[in-house]
Scaffold this motif. Structure first.
Motif, short mmCIF file in Angstrom:
data_model
loop_
_atom_site.label_atom_id
_atom_site.label_comp_id
_atom_site.label_asym_id
_atom_site.label_seq_id
_atom_site.Cartn_x
_atom_site.Cartn_y
_atom_site.Cartn_z
N ARG A 7 0.84 -1.21 0.00
CA ARG A 7 0.00 0.00 0.00
C ARG A 7 0.87 1.26 0.00
O ARG A 7 0.60 2.21 -0.73
CB ARG A 7 -0.93 0.00 1.21
N LEU A 8 1.91 1.24 0.83
CA LEU A 8 2.82 2.39 0.88
C LEU A 8 3.54 2.57 -0.45
O LEU A 8 3.79 3.69 -0.89
CB LEU A 8 3.84 2.19 2.01
N SER A 9 3.88 1.44 -1.10
CA SER A 9 4.56 1.52 -2.39
C SER A 9 3.65 2.16 -3.44
O SER A 9 4.11 2.94 -4.27
CB SER A 9 4.98 0.11 -2.83
N ARG A 10 2.35 1.82 -3.42
CA ARG A 10 1.42 2.42 -4.38
C ARG A 10 1.30 3.93 -4.15
O ARG A 10 1.23 4.71 -5.10
CB ARG A 10 0.04 1.76 -4.26
N GLN A 11 1.28 4.35 -2.87
CA GLN A 11 1.24 5.78 -2.57
C GLN A 11 2.48 6.49 -3.11
O GLN A 11 2.39 7.58 -3.67
CB GLN A 11 1.14 5.98 -1.05
N ARG A 12 3.64 5.84 -2.94
CA ARG A 12 4.87 6.44 -3.44
C ARG A 12 4.89 6.48 -4.96
O ARG A 12 5.48 7.37 -5.57
CB ARG A 12 6.08 5.67 -2.94
N GLY A 13 4.22 5.50 -5.59
CA GLY A 13 4.15 5.49 -7.05
C GLY A 13 3.47 6.73 -7.59
O GLY A 13 3.89 7.30 -8.59
#
Length: 383
Positions: free
Chosen positions: A184-190
């Motif tokens: 989830r955090l990775s998608r936000q950073r994307g």
């Protein structure tokens, strides 16, 4: 060979450090790196064990005679643990613990411990915990007697699941939870990353071997206050700052500092910190900081290149930053390749000599990006 360290230890857990020679180069540098890792983890090296072997012993890694020597050193130094600067199998770890009657820590576990000590952000702690649990999962095959006994007794009677099976099930459940959180955090950073890529600002990432001086350089360029210490993995969290380049007509660039690399970096750490390392993988330019005073600098450069390839940054443009020239007597300078491109900048982040040369190099690359972007826009308008 059994030896006491030249430095007098004080405070922390007492450890016997084991570094065996299997014909690898730079044995002295490997041993010094192991000392620094131990100290970075808060331990002290009470004794050092070395020796030559053709190959690791399948049962104890070090062999019967060397294991007895390690046991004698533990008794003589009243050591609480033994640190192997090697990767041990679960069976070797189990056998050594039984024979030496103390805790055994291999290189992977030691680095994981340092990362756990350094992690500050919520995401960093999640990443470290994930790497630790995935490493622990390979150790749940030990078959300790208290884990293999059937649960029983008042309040413990149930379906007959062994404690080992319960531990493995709970561990896998926690691993899945951590991976979902990090995803989830990775998608936000994307989303944030796409916004940065649309920006006209040049995105620059610092990379390099641990303790090469990346954070010192980052602070010197941006006037930030990132933690700096003469220890391995002093920086763990990714930090980004805007760097203004006056008198260059390029505005500002975004400079990111992140975790340093090291030889034999545990693969679970590379996987767990994939999200943090995205700042490097997605950069327009990588400043590969090198400790030019290190006798093992060529090997360190190779290790960094290997990790960059592993995270998908092998083709990202690079400039080698030859740091710590104040320790080698080399003058600050800019070097170019056969095509005239800037390939190396020699400087000292500590005393500031050569920093203007690096700013000039960054400004030049920023101007190139601006020109390419303008040409792309012009082509689109023409079409």
């Amino acid at each position: 060979m059994f030896a006491f360290p030249t430095r007098t230890p004080s405070g922390g857990e007492r450890a016997v450090l084991v570094q065996l020679d299997f014909g690898e180069p730079d044995l002295a540098e490997r041993l010094e790196e192991a000392r620094l890792l131990t100290e970075s983890a808060g331990g002290i090296v009470a004794a050092e064990i070395s020796g030559k072997r053709q190959s690791p012993d399948p049962r104890t890694f070090a062999g019967k005679g060397k294991t007895e020597e390690i046991a004698a050193a533990c008794r003589a130094c009243r050591a609480e643990l033994v640190i192997f600067n090697h990767l041990l199998s679960p069976a070797q770890e189990r056998n050594l613990e039984r024979l030496l009657e103390c805790r055994i820590v291999d290189r992977t576990r030691l680095i994981l411990d340092i990362f756990a000590l350094r992690a500050q952000s919520a995401e960093g702690k999640l990443q470290v915990e994930l790497a630790q649990l995935e490493h622990l999962s390979t150790r749940l095959v030990r078959g300790w007697s208290h884990l293999e006994r059937q649960q029983g007794g008042i309040g413990l009677r149930g379906p007959g699941e062994k404690q080992l099976e319960t531990d493995r099930r709970l561990l896998n459940k926690r691993v899945r939870f951590l991976k979902e959180r990090l995803e989830r955090l990775s998608r936000q950073r994307g989303i944030q990353r796409k916004a940065r890529q649309k920006s006209e600002a040049l995105n620059v990432s610092l990379a390099g071997y641990t303790n090469a001086g990346k954070s010192t350089l980052f602070n010197a360029l941006t006037r930030a206050d990132v933690y700096v210490a003469d220890q391995l993995f002093a920086t763990l969290e990714a930090t980004s700052r805007r760097l203004w380049l006056p008198r260059t007509n390029t505005g500002h660039i975004v400079l990111s500092d992140t975790v340093g690399f090291i030889r034999d970096l545990p693969h679970p750490l590379v996987e767990a910190f994939q999200a943090t390392l995205e700042a490097t993988a997605d950069a327009d330019l990588i400043l590969h900081v090198v400790d030019s005073a290190s006798p093992a600098r060529d090997e360190q450069i190779a290790e960094v290149e290997q990790v960059l390839a592993e995270i998908g940054a092998a083709d990202t443009p690079q400039i080698l930053v030859w740091n710590k020239v104040d320790l080698t007597g080399v003058s600050p300078t800019i070097e170019r390749d056969d095509c005239g491109r800037i390939c190396r900048v020699k400087l000292s982040a500590r005393d500031g000599s050569g920093l203007e040369l690096l700013r000039e190099a960054l400004a030049s690359i920023a101007r190139e990006k601006t020109a390419r972007r303008a040409a792309t826009v012009l082509t689109g308008l023409t079409c």
